[in-house]
Design a protein around this motif. Structure first.
Motif, PDB file in Angstrom:
ATOM      1  N   SER A   1       9.787   4.407  -5.533  1.00 43.45           N
ATOM      2  CA  SER A   1       8.608   4.023  -4.832  1.00 43.45           C
ATOM      3  C   SER A   1       8.779   2.972  -3.681  1.00 43.45           C
ATOM      4  CB  SER A   1       7.310   3.584  -5.420  1.00 43.45           C
ATOM      5  OG  SER A   1       7.032   4.752  -6.348  1.00 43.45           O
ATOM      6  N   ALA A   2       9.612   2.105  -4.154  1.00 44.36           N
ATOM      7  CA  ALA A   2       9.930   0.994  -3.095  1.00 44.36           C
ATOM      8  C   ALA A   2      10.979   1.346  -1.956  1.00 44.36           C
ATOM      9  CB  ALA A   2      10.708  -0.260  -3.925  1.00 44.36           C
TER      10      ALA A   2
ATOM     11  N   ALA B   1       8.787   3.346   0.231  1.00 48.46           N
ATOM     12  CA  ALA B   1       7.815   2.576   0.869  1.00 48.46           C
ATOM     13  C   ALA B   1       8.505   2.032   2.185  1.00 48.46           C
ATOM     14  CB  ALA B   1       7.057   1.562   0.289  1.00 48.46           C
TER      15      ALA B   1
ATOM     16  N   ASP C   1      -3.139   7.745   4.344  1.00 44.80           N
ATOM     17  CA  ASP C   1      -3.225   7.531   3.057  1.00 44.80           C
ATOM     18  C   ASP C   1      -4.732   8.116   2.273  1.00 44.80           C
ATOM     19  OD1 ASP C   1      -3.493   6.255   0.518  1.00 44.80           O
ATOM     20  OD2 ASP C   1      -3.310   4.133   1.483  1.00 44.80           O
TER      21      ASP C   1
ATOM     22  N   LYS D   1       0.833  -1.196  -0.051  1.00 44.60           N
ATOM     23  CA  LYS D   1       0.043   0.012  -0.117  1.00 44.60           C
ATOM     24  C   LYS D   1       0.829   1.159  -0.043  1.00 44.60           C
ATOM     25  CE  LYS D   1      -3.922   0.274   2.122  1.00 44.60           C
ATOM     26  NZ  LYS D   1      -4.874   0.057   3.283  1.00 44.60           N
ATOM     27  N   SER D   2       1.890   1.258   0.786  1.00 47.43           N
ATOM     28  CA  SER D   2       2.911   2.299   0.788  1.00 47.43           C
ATOM     29  C   SER D   2       3.365   2.554  -0.431  1.00 47.43           C
ATOM     30  CB  SER D   2       3.914   2.250   1.750  1.00 47.43           C
ATOM     31  OG  SER D   2       3.480   2.028   3.139  1.00 47.43           O
ATOM     32  N   PHE D   3       3.974   1.499  -1.197  1.00 41.92           N
ATOM     33  CA  PHE D   3       4.557   1.541  -2.515  1.00 41.92           C
ATOM     34  C   PHE D   3       3.583   2.238  -3.436  1.00 41.92           C
ATOM     35  CE2 PHE D   3       4.878  -0.646  -6.594  1.00 41.92           C
ATOM     36  CZ  PHE D   3       6.002  -0.339  -6.933  1.00 41.92           C
ATOM     37  N   LEU D   4       2.278   1.900  -3.246  1.00 37.58           N
ATOM     38  CA  LEU D   4       1.306   2.462  -4.268  1.00 37.58           C
ATOM     39  C   LEU D   4       0.793   3.899  -4.083  1.00 37.58           C
ATOM     40  CD1 LEU D   4      -1.143  -0.360  -4.725  1.00 37.58           C
ATOM     41  CD2 LEU D   4       0.402   0.133  -6.312  1.00 37.58           C
TER      42      LEU D   4
ATOM     43  N   PHE E   1       9.751   4.964   4.582  1.00 36.61           N
ATOM     44  CA  PHE E   1       8.673   5.722   5.204  1.00 36.61           C
ATOM     45  C   PHE E   1       7.498   4.754   4.943  1.00 36.61           C
ATOM     46  CE2 PHE E   1      11.899   8.659   3.444  1.00 36.61           C
ATOM     47  CZ  PHE E   1      12.324   9.191   4.777  1.00 36.61           C
ATOM     48  N   PRO E   2       7.068   3.736   5.651  1.00 41.08           N
ATOM     49  CA  PRO E   2       5.840   3.216   5.275  1.00 41.08           C
ATOM     50  C   PRO E   2       4.629   4.286   5.875  1.00 41.08           C
ATOM     51  CG  PRO E   2       7.144   1.990   6.677  1.00 41.08           C
ATOM     52  CD  PRO E   2       7.976   3.332   6.567  1.00 41.08           C
ATOM     53  N   VAL E   3       3.721   4.144   5.039  1.00 38.75           N
ATOM     54  CA  VAL E   3       2.532   5.111   5.129  1.00 38.75           C
ATOM     55  C   VAL E   3       1.295   4.412   5.855  1.00 38.75           C
ATOM     56  CG1 VAL E   3       0.592   6.741   4.026  1.00 38.75           C
ATOM     57  CG2 VAL E   3       3.028   6.089   3.019  1.00 38.75           C
TER      58      VAL E   3
ATOM     59  N   SER F   1      -2.772   1.575  -9.516  1.00 38.68           N
ATOM     60  CA  SER F   1      -3.230   2.429  -8.491  1.00 38.68           C
ATOM     61  C   SER F   1      -4.578   2.531  -8.432  1.00 38.68           C
ATOM     62  CB  SER F   1      -2.254   3.774  -8.570  1.00 38.68           C
ATOM     63  OG  SER F   1      -0.861   3.554  -8.575  1.00 38.68           O
TER      64      SER F   1
END
Lengths: 103, 235
Positions: B220-221, B224, B234, A38-41, B227-229, B87
């Motif tokens: 993006s990887a 992520a 979100d 989800k973070s990646f997206l 910094f995980p969201v 997405s």
């Protein structure tokens, strides 16, 4: 220009492009729950648009002066949360004026 | 069809439509210069709805490229739509049936994707229909205009319009980057990587289509991972 050749070519282009767009929409029907994915997206829109905009924006008009000026104005307007249309037209208007000055 | 959602889609699609008119006029003009009949260029715009892909495809067709070359070019240039569609698939509402998915997928361009990601709620089919409708008209109509009346816009004006779509992208990435350091990090790293792929030897041999994919996936990887969201952030 050979019309059947052209039409088949256009059809191939359309099919390939549509296949790329439709595949994820049909496959990923459920919401992804994994936090990493989800973070990646979450980051994708920002990274893909940033990569597509820079440095390409600097060669988007005839002169670097007009594209640099347009870019600066766009970033400034966006920084103050102006809407899409204002930022887009602000960038184009600035590039136009600077282009008119012959820079 | 929900009229309110549809109207909001139309409202959000209009800036895209305006930007498309100038870009597609440039496309119609160059296709005509390459000797491609106007009606086939218009057909291409209506069925493909993609800028870079069409410029490349028209060039290949004008120089009698093979269908294999055409297929591979489209795959490479347009593969980024895969990530965009992915997405979007996570943001559509529960009412999005298979038929609706098949229909809406057609209109996922860079700009439609960008605007739909900016929306602060789930995407309804009514909203997406409105959002896609005017860009399709602008893109197809602009191709026709460019093909038949190439001198309609003074050159200085059409030249300046080339920057308009980039301006839209900037309007989308700057506000969240200003508010969230993690987004700022991802944006700056993507710009740095994109400059490297443009200017550095070896890297600049990678085609534009692939470099955008590589940068998007890798940056993006990294973001992520670092910094995980959390759910609440979100949007």
């Amino acid at each position: 220009m050979n019309i059947p050749y052209l039409l088949i070519g256009i059809m191939i282009m359309a099919v390939v492009t549509y296949a790329i767009r439709v595949t994820p929409m049909v496959i990923f029907r459920k919401k992804i729950e994994n936090e990493r994915i989800k973070s990646f997206l979450y980051y994708i829109p920002y990274t893909v648009l940033a990569a597509m905009t820079f440095p390409a924006i600097f060669s988007s008009t005839q002169s670097s002066a007009s594209s640099i000026a347009g870019c600066i104005v766009a970033v400034a307007l966006a920084y103050f949360n102006k809407g899409l249309l204002v930022v887009a037209l602000g960038a184009a208007g600035t590039a136009f004026l600077v282009g008119m000055l012959g820079l | 069809m929900n009229t309110k959602e549809f109207k909001e889609g139309i409202r959000d699609g209009l800036p895209i439509c305006l930007g498309y008119i100038s870009v597609s006029m440039a496309f119609g003009l160059s296709a005509a210069k390459m000797g491609i009949p106007v009606w086939t260029a218009v057909l291409m715009s209506l069925t493909n709805l993609t800028s870079a892909g069409q410029f490349a495809g028209a060039t290949l067709l004008a120089t009698h490229g093979t269908y294999l070359e055409l297929t591979i070019s489209m795959l490479i240039i347009n593969i980024r739509y895969f990530l965009m569609s992915l997405s979007v698939s996570q943001k559509v509402d529960k009412e999005f049936t298979t038929g609706r998915r098949l229909a809406a997928s057609f209109g996922i361009t860079d700009e439609v994707f960008a605007v739909s990601m900016q929306r602060r709620k789930e995407l309804s089919f009514s909203y997406m229909t409105g959002l896609i409708l005017t860009p399709v008209l602008g893109w197809t109509g602009g191709t026709l205009l460019g093909g038949v009346a190439t001198s309609l816009l003074p050159e200085a004006l059409s030249d300046a319009m080339g920057i308009a779509l980039y301006g839209m992208f900037i309007a989308i990435i700057v506000p969240p980057a200003r508010e969230h350091k993690n987004v700022m990090f991802a944006v700056l790293l993507a710009i740095l990587a994109s400059c490297a792929f443009t200017y550095l030897p070896v890297l600049n041999n990678v085609s534009g289509g692939w470099s955008v994919i590589i940068i998007t996936v890798v940056v993006s990887a990294i973001a992520a991972f670092l910094f995980p969201v959390k759910e609440e952030e979100d949007d």
